[in-house]
Motif scaffolding. Structure first.
Motif, PDB file in Angstrom:
ATOM      1  N   GLY A  40       0.825  -1.207   0.000  1.00  0.00           N
ATOM      2  CA  GLY A  40       0.000   0.000   0.000  1.00  0.00           C
ATOM      3  C   GLY A  40       0.853   1.247   0.000  1.00  0.00           C
ATOM      4  N   TRP A  41       0.200   2.387   0.069  1.00  0.00           N
ATOM      5  CA  TRP A  41       0.885   3.674   0.111  1.00  0.00           C
ATOM      6  C   TRP A  41       1.588   3.830   1.452  1.00  0.00           C
ATOM      7  CZ3 TRP A  41       3.180   7.635  -1.822  1.00  0.00           C
ATOM      8  CH2 TRP A  41       3.297   8.822  -1.108  1.00  0.00           C
ATOM      9  N   ASP A  42       2.857   4.146   1.398  1.00  0.00           N
ATOM     10  CA  ASP A  42       3.633   4.422   2.598  1.00  0.00           C
ATOM     11  C   ASP A  42       4.784   5.330   2.194  1.00  0.00           C
ATOM     12  OD1 ASP A  42       5.214   4.526   4.835  1.00  0.00           O
ATOM     13  OD2 ASP A  42       5.230   2.368   5.177  1.00  0.00           O
ATOM     14  N   PRO A  43       4.686   6.635   2.460  1.00  0.00           N
ATOM     15  CA  PRO A  43       5.732   7.564   2.027  1.00  0.00           C
ATOM     16  C   PRO A  43       7.073   7.313   2.702  1.00  0.00           C
ATOM     17  CG  PRO A  43       4.200   8.674   3.489  1.00  0.00           C
ATOM     18  CD  PRO A  43       3.619   7.313   3.195  1.00  0.00           C
ATOM     19  N   ASP A  44       7.074   6.606   3.840  1.00  0.00           N
ATOM     20  CA  ASP A  44       8.313   6.332   4.558  1.00  0.00           C
ATOM     21  C   ASP A  44       8.933   4.992   4.165  1.00  0.00           C
ATOM     22  OD1 ASP A  44       8.075   8.726   6.029  1.00  0.00           O
ATOM     23  OD2 ASP A  44       6.656   7.738   7.385  1.00  0.00           O
ATOM     24  N   LEU A  45       8.312   4.283   3.258  1.00  0.00           N
ATOM     25  CA  LEU A  45       8.792   2.976   2.842  1.00  0.00           C
ATOM     26  C   LEU A  45      10.122   3.101   2.103  1.00  0.00           C
ATOM     27  CD1 LEU A  45       7.818   0.011   2.776  1.00  0.00           C
ATOM     28  CD2 LEU A  45       6.905   0.483   0.520  1.00  0.00           C
ATOM     29  N   THR A  46      11.091   2.311   2.517  1.00  0.00           N
ATOM     30  CA  THR A  46      12.391   2.292   1.843  1.00  0.00           C
ATOM     31  C   THR A  46      12.878   0.858   1.746  1.00  0.00           C
ATOM     32  OG1 THR A  46      13.606   2.606   3.910  1.00  0.00           O
ATOM     33  CG2 THR A  46      13.086   4.584   2.664  1.00  0.00           C
ATOM     34  N   LEU A  47      13.766   0.631   0.806  1.00  0.00           N
ATOM     35  CA  LEU A  47      14.376  -0.681   0.636  1.00  0.00           C
ATOM     36  C   LEU A  47      15.475  -0.886   1.667  1.00  0.00           C
ATOM     37  CD1 LEU A  47      14.819  -0.667  -3.242  1.00  0.00           C
ATOM     38  CD2 LEU A  47      13.250  -2.120  -1.936  1.00  0.00           C
ATOM     39  N   SER A  48      15.678  -2.112   2.035  1.00  0.00           N
ATOM     40  CA  SER A  48      16.855  -2.483   2.817  1.00  0.00           C
ATOM     41  C   SER A  48      17.948  -2.747   1.787  1.00  0.00           C
ATOM     42  CB  SER A  48      16.560  -3.723   3.648  1.00  0.00           C
ATOM     43  OG  SER A  48      17.718  -4.139   4.328  1.00  0.00           O
ATOM     44  N   SER A  49      18.977  -1.945   1.785  1.00  0.00           N
ATOM     45  CA  SER A  49      19.958  -1.973   0.715  1.00  0.00           C
ATOM     46  C   SER A  49      20.613  -3.342   0.547  1.00  0.00           C
ATOM     47  CB  SER A  49      21.039  -0.931   0.965  1.00  0.00           C
ATOM     48  OG  SER A  49      21.977  -0.929  -0.100  1.00  0.00           O
ATOM     49  N   ARG A  76      26.080  -6.474   0.368  1.00  0.00           N
ATOM     50  CA  ARG A  76      25.625  -7.647   1.115  1.00  0.00           C
ATOM     51  C   ARG A  76      26.032  -8.965   0.461  1.00  0.00           C
ATOM     52  NH1 ARG A  76      19.437  -6.922   2.300  1.00  0.00           N
ATOM     53  NH2 ARG A  76      19.698  -9.047   3.029  1.00  0.00           N
ATOM     54  N   GLY A  77      26.619  -8.908  -0.712  1.00  0.00           N
ATOM     55  CA  GLY A  77      26.994 -10.141  -1.394  1.00  0.00           C
ATOM     56  C   GLY A  77      25.796 -10.794  -2.054  1.00  0.00           C
ATOM     57  N   ASP A  78      25.851 -12.089  -2.225  1.00  0.00           N
ATOM     58  CA  ASP A  78      24.792 -12.838  -2.897  1.00  0.00           C
ATOM     59  C   ASP A  78      23.669 -13.133  -1.911  1.00  0.00           C
ATOM     60  OD1 ASP A  78      23.298 -14.315  -4.648  1.00  0.00           O
ATOM     61  OD2 ASP A  78      24.819 -15.857  -5.000  1.00  0.00           O
ATOM     62  N   VAL A  79      22.506 -12.576  -2.149  1.00  0.00           N
ATOM     63  CA  VAL A  79      21.349 -12.792  -1.274  1.00  0.00           C
ATOM     64  C   VAL A  79      20.194 -13.346  -2.097  1.00  0.00           C
ATOM     65  CG1 VAL A  79      21.989 -11.038   0.411  1.00  0.00           C
ATOM     66  CG2 VAL A  79      20.594 -10.394  -1.523  1.00  0.00           C
ATOM     67  N   SER A  80      19.314 -14.091  -1.449  1.00  0.00           N
ATOM     68  CA  SER A  80      18.151 -14.664  -2.124  1.00  0.00           C
ATOM     69  C   SER A  80      17.050 -13.616  -2.256  1.00  0.00           C
ATOM     70  CB  SER A  80      17.622 -15.867  -1.333  1.00  0.00           C
ATOM     71  OG  SER A  80      17.033 -15.417  -0.123  1.00  0.00           O
ATOM     72  N   VAL A  81      16.083 -13.887  -3.126  1.00  0.00           N
ATOM     73  CA  VAL A  81      14.951 -12.958  -3.257  1.00  0.00           C
ATOM     74  C   VAL A  81      14.139 -12.931  -1.969  1.00  0.00           C
ATOM     75  CG1 VAL A  81      14.764 -13.019  -5.760  1.00  0.00           C
ATOM     76  CG2 VAL A  81      13.497 -14.689  -4.407  1.00  0.00           C
ATOM     77  N   GLU A  82      14.080 -14.059  -1.270  1.00  0.00           N
ATOM     78  CA  GLU A  82      13.350 -14.087  -0.005  1.00  0.00           C
ATOM     79  C   GLU A  82      14.027 -13.181   1.023  1.00  0.00           C
ATOM     80  OE1 GLU A  82      12.638 -18.102  -1.989  1.00  0.00           O
ATOM     81  OE2 GLU A  82      14.366 -16.819  -1.668  1.00  0.00           O
ATOM     82  N   GLN A  83      15.367 -13.155   1.033  1.00  0.00           N
ATOM     83  CA  GLN A  83      16.086 -12.262   1.945  1.00  0.00           C
ATOM     84  C   GLN A  83      15.868 -10.805   1.556  1.00  0.00           C
ATOM     85  OE1 GLN A  83      19.873 -14.232   1.252  1.00  0.00           O
ATOM     86  NE2 GLN A  83      20.061 -14.628   3.448  1.00  0.00           N
ATOM     87  N   GLY A  90      10.331  -8.242   5.004  1.00  0.00           N
ATOM     88  CA  GLY A  90       9.017  -7.883   5.512  1.00  0.00           C
ATOM     89  C   GLY A  90       7.976  -7.585   4.446  1.00  0.00           C
ATOM     90  N   PHE A  91       8.384  -7.354   3.217  1.00  0.00           N
ATOM     91  CA  PHE A  91       7.415  -7.080   2.158  1.00  0.00           C
ATOM     92  C   PHE A  91       6.528  -8.293   1.879  1.00  0.00           C
ATOM     93  CE2 PHE A  91      10.665  -3.919   1.293  1.00  0.00           C
ATOM     94  CZ  PHE A  91       9.907  -2.792   1.046  1.00  0.00           C
ATOM     95  N   MET A  92       7.027  -9.483   2.180  1.00  0.00           N
ATOM     96  CA  MET A  92       6.263 -10.695   1.879  1.00  0.00           C
ATOM     97  C   MET A  92       5.014 -10.815   2.746  1.00  0.00           C
ATOM     98  SD  MET A  92       9.251 -13.421   0.929  1.00  0.00           S
ATOM     99  CE  MET A  92       8.160 -14.590   0.133  1.00  0.00           C
ATOM    100  N   SER A  93       4.938 -10.057   3.840  1.00  0.00           N
ATOM    101  CA  SER A  93       3.765 -10.121   4.706  1.00  0.00           C
ATOM    102  C   SER A  93       2.848  -8.917   4.533  1.00  0.00           C
ATOM    103  CB  SER A  93       4.214 -10.220   6.167  1.00  0.00           C
ATOM    104  OG  SER A  93       4.932  -9.063   6.528  1.00  0.00           O
ATOM    105  N   LYS A  94       3.153  -8.020   3.603  1.00  0.00           N
ATOM    106  CA  LYS A  94       2.375  -6.795   3.439  1.00  0.00           C
ATOM    107  C   LYS A  94       1.149  -6.951   2.545  1.00  0.00           C
ATOM    108  CE  LYS A  94       5.889  -3.351   4.409  1.00  0.00           C
ATOM    109  NZ  LYS A  94       5.242  -2.733   5.555  1.00  0.00           N
ATOM    110  N   GLY A  95       1.030  -8.027   1.831  1.00  0.00           N
ATOM    111  CA  GLY A  95      -0.114  -8.192   0.941  1.00  0.00           C
ATOM    112  C   GLY A  95       0.064  -9.405   0.066  1.00  0.00           C
TER     113      GLY A  95
END
Length: 116
Positions: free
Chosen positions: A72-81, A85-92, A96-101
């Motif tokens: 949803g709309w959230d003006p304070d929403l930002t990515l965790s850079s 971080r090296g090689d990370v999975s899409v789940e990583q 928290g976005f996976m529980s937002k909708g």
């Protein structure tokens, strides 16, 4: 050495933030590509629903994975850079976005495609 690109784009109307997009791309030394993008939009002034989505991708020569999440709309929403971080999975990346909708996970590994 990693190659990186990041950007944040915002749109304001009458001094109010109405649209925000943020993305990062990382290419690791072995050629693996990591990509994350969020877009959120406040459309209330047009009698429409506010909306947004997030996309997280990781791919190399042998596999592809992608998470797409509605947010949803959230003006304070930002990515965790993901930079540094090296090689990370899409789940990583999605964290928290996976529980937002509504969330969808696509994968192609060992010649087999899957969808959750």
């Amino acid at each position: 050495q990693n190659l990186t690109l990041s950007c944040t784009i915002t749109f304001t109307r009458a001094g109010k933030l109405v649209n925000k997009s943020e993305f990062e791309v990382v290419i690791l030394p072995d050629g693996t590509r990591l990509y994350q993008f969020i877009h959120t939009e406040n459309a209330y002034e047009y009698d429409e629903l506010s909306s947004g989505y997030a996309v997280f991708k990781r791919y190399d020569n042998d596999s592809f994975a992608c998470v797409v999440a509605e947010i949803g709309w959230d003006p304070d929403l930002t990515l965790s850079s993901i930079i540094g971080r090296g090689d990370v999975s899409v789940e990583q990346m999605a964290g928290g976005f996976m529980s937002k909708g509504d969330t969808h996970l696509f994968k192609v590994e060992n010649g087999k495609a899957s969808y959750e």
